[in-house]
Design a protein around this motif. Sequence first.
Motif, mmCIF file in Angstrom:
data_model
loop_
_atom_site.group_PDB
_atom_site.id
_atom_site.type_symbol
_atom_site.label_atom_id
_atom_site.label_comp_id
_atom_site.label_asym_id
_atom_site.label_seq_id
_atom_site.Cartn_x
_atom_site.Cartn_y
_atom_site.Cartn_z
ATOM 1 N N GLN A 175 17.875 39.391 9.364
ATOM 2 C CA GLN A 175 19.117 38.723 9.770
ATOM 3 C C GLN A 175 19.921 38.275 8.548
ATOM 4 N N LYS A 176 21.226 38.392 8.672
ATOM 5 C CA LYS A 176 22.104 38.050 7.552
ATOM 6 C C LYS A 176 22.425 36.560 7.546
ATOM 7 N N GLY A 177 22.702 36.035 6.364
ATOM 8 C CA GLY A 177 23.200 34.675 6.249
ATOM 9 C C GLY A 177 22.151 33.592 6.155
ATOM 10 N N ILE A 178 20.879 33.957 6.395
ATOM 11 C CA ILE A 178 19.794 32.984 6.251
ATOM 12 C C ILE A 178 18.686 33.614 5.412
ATOM 13 N N THR A 179 17.814 32.795 4.904
ATOM 14 C CA THR A 179 16.661 33.277 4.146
ATOM 15 C C THR A 179 15.391 32.728 4.783
ATOM 16 N N ILE A 180 14.516 33.626 5.200
ATOM 17 C CA ILE A 180 13.221 33.215 5.746
ATOM 18 C C ILE A 180 12.167 33.434 4.670
ATOM 19 N N THR A 181 11.527 32.353 4.260
ATOM 20 C CA THR A 181 10.461 32.426 3.265
ATOM 21 C C THR A 181 9.130 32.444 4.006
ATOM 22 N N HIS A 182 8.222 33.313 3.563
ATOM 23 C CA HIS A 182 6.929 33.436 4.242
ATOM 24 C C HIS A 182 5.813 33.273 3.218
ATOM 25 N N GLU A 183 4.883 32.381 3.511
ATOM 26 C CA GLU A 183 3.721 32.206 2.633
ATOM 27 C C GLU A 183 2.453 32.247 3.462
ATOM 28 N N GLU A 184 1.466 32.961 2.942
ATOM 29 C CA GLU A 184 0.157 33.022 3.599
ATOM 30 C C GLU A 184 -0.867 32.315 2.731
ATOM 31 N N ILE A 185 -1.681 31.492 3.366
ATOM 32 C CA ILE A 185 -2.727 30.759 2.643
ATOM 33 C C ILE A 185 -4.020 31.550 2.776
ATOM 34 N N ASP A 186 -4.516 32.015 1.653
ATOM 35 C CA ASP A 186 -5.658 32.924 1.642
ATOM 36 C C ASP A 186 -6.907 32.278 2.255
ATOM 37 N N GLY A 187 -7.487 32.966 3.240
ATOM 38 C CA GLY A 187 -8.740 32.524 3.840
ATOM 39 C C GLY A 187 -8.616 31.416 4.863
ATOM 40 N N ALA A 188 -7.408 30.885 5.064
ATOM 41 C CA ALA A 188 -7.242 29.748 5.975
ATOM 42 C C ALA A 188 -7.187 30.198 7.427
ATOM 43 N N GLY A 189 -7.800 29.400 8.309
ATOM 44 C CA GLY A 189 -7.696 29.616 9.744
ATOM 45 C C GLY A 189 -6.475 28.892 10.308
ATOM 46 N N GLN A 199 -4.352 21.555 1.415
ATOM 47 C CA GLN A 199 -3.531 21.156 0.266
ATOM 48 C C GLN A 199 -2.626 22.310 -0.193
ATOM 49 N N SER A 200 -3.136 23.541 -0.112
ATOM 50 C CA SER A 200 -2.306 24.706 -0.462
ATOM 51 C C SER A 200 -1.112 24.820 0.475
ATOM 52 N N MET A 201 -1.379 24.637 1.776
ATOM 53 C CA MET A 201 -0.304 24.709 2.761
ATOM 54 C C MET A 201 0.729 23.609 2.506
ATOM 55 N N LEU A 202 0.248 22.376 2.298
ATOM 56 C CA LEU A 202 1.164 21.253 2.060
ATOM 57 C C LEU A 202 1.940 21.446 0.757
ATOM 58 N N GLY A 203 1.280 22.046 -0.236
ATOM 59 C CA GLY A 203 1.960 22.335 -1.499
ATOM 60 C C GLY A 203 3.096 23.336 -1.306
ATOM 61 N N SER A 204 2.840 24.364 -0.491
ATOM 62 C CA SER A 204 3.883 25.360 -0.189
ATOM 63 C C SER A 204 5.066 24.698 0.506
ATOM 64 N N VAL A 205 4.762 23.823 1.460
ATOM 65 C CA VAL A 205 5.819 23.127 2.200
ATOM 66 C C VAL A 205 6.641 22.247 1.255
ATOM 67 N N SER A 206 5.944 21.458 0.443
ATOM 68 C CA SER A 206 6.645 20.530 -0.452
ATOM 69 C C SER A 206 7.505 21.270 -1.478
ATOM 70 N N ASP A 207 6.951 22.323 -2.057
ATOM 71 C CA ASP A 207 7.716 23.102 -3.047
ATOM 72 C C ASP A 207 8.972 23.681 -2.410
ATOM 73 N N TYR A 208 8.810 24.201 -1.192
ATOM 74 C CA TYR A 208 9.945 24.819 -0.503
ATOM 75 C C TYR A 208 11.023 23.780 -0.189
ATOM 76 N N VAL A 209 10.616 22.663 0.394
ATOM 77 C CA VAL A 209 11.594 21.645 0.818
ATOM 78 C C VAL A 209 12.315 21.065 -0.397
ATOM 79 N N LYS A 210 11.558 20.780 -1.452
ATOM 80 C CA LYS A 210 12.192 20.224 -2.661
ATOM 81 C C LYS A 210 13.230 21.185 -3.220
#
Length: 218
Positions: A175-189, A199-210
């Motif tokens: 889709q145009k006009g937006i950016t969807i960022t996707h991160e996968e946390i290795d081995g996580a259920g 902590q990896s997931m929360l780190g991804s969220v915090s880095d993205y939001v900041k």
Amino acid sequence: MPEVIFPGPEGRLEGRYHPQKDRDAPIAIVLHPHPQFGGTMNNKVVYNLHYAFYNMGFTVLRFNFRGVGRSQGEYDQGVGELSDAASALDYLQSMNSNSKHCWVAGFSFGAWIGMQLLMRRPEITGFISVSPPANMYDFSFLAPCPSSGLIVNGTADRVAPPADTQSLVGKLQEQKGITITHEEIDGAGHFFQEEDQMQSMLGSVSDYVKRRLTETTR
């Protein structure tokens, strides 16, 4: 952490509200997983997301959907839960009328509800979807998806398989006009049970939001 009770479509809703001293602070709501499978606002992922946003300077609200905890009403297949989320956002906005940024974060079933809320509320500037259950729910309503956001999932998720999440991300990234960022946390259920995965997931969220908060685009 003040407990709050605010009006919902089917009676009162129970929440936890965490305001910042700054009157202009950005706001965020956090949506919990499926009510019929033990999902509440005190779910570990939801709780941690709440504090991640608070620690980034957001005024945050998380709450129990209808029929959960002290929230009135009963489970409504997602239809009523979307109305609950809209009421929660109304409540949060009424207390923070100066806020320039509005975010929605959801985990599992809450991610599905959060994405629907995006479609209804143009003032939402960003979203976080953790473990979206793209195998169980139809996300095709995101056409087009109105704002940029982050989708995070674990590579070992057996509840919402990674292939379905990747397919959803692929459709949204076209889709145009937006950016969807996707991160996968290795081995996580689905629930990020291991502390390092959480902590990896929360780190991804915090880095993205900041990063997004320093940009002016949606």
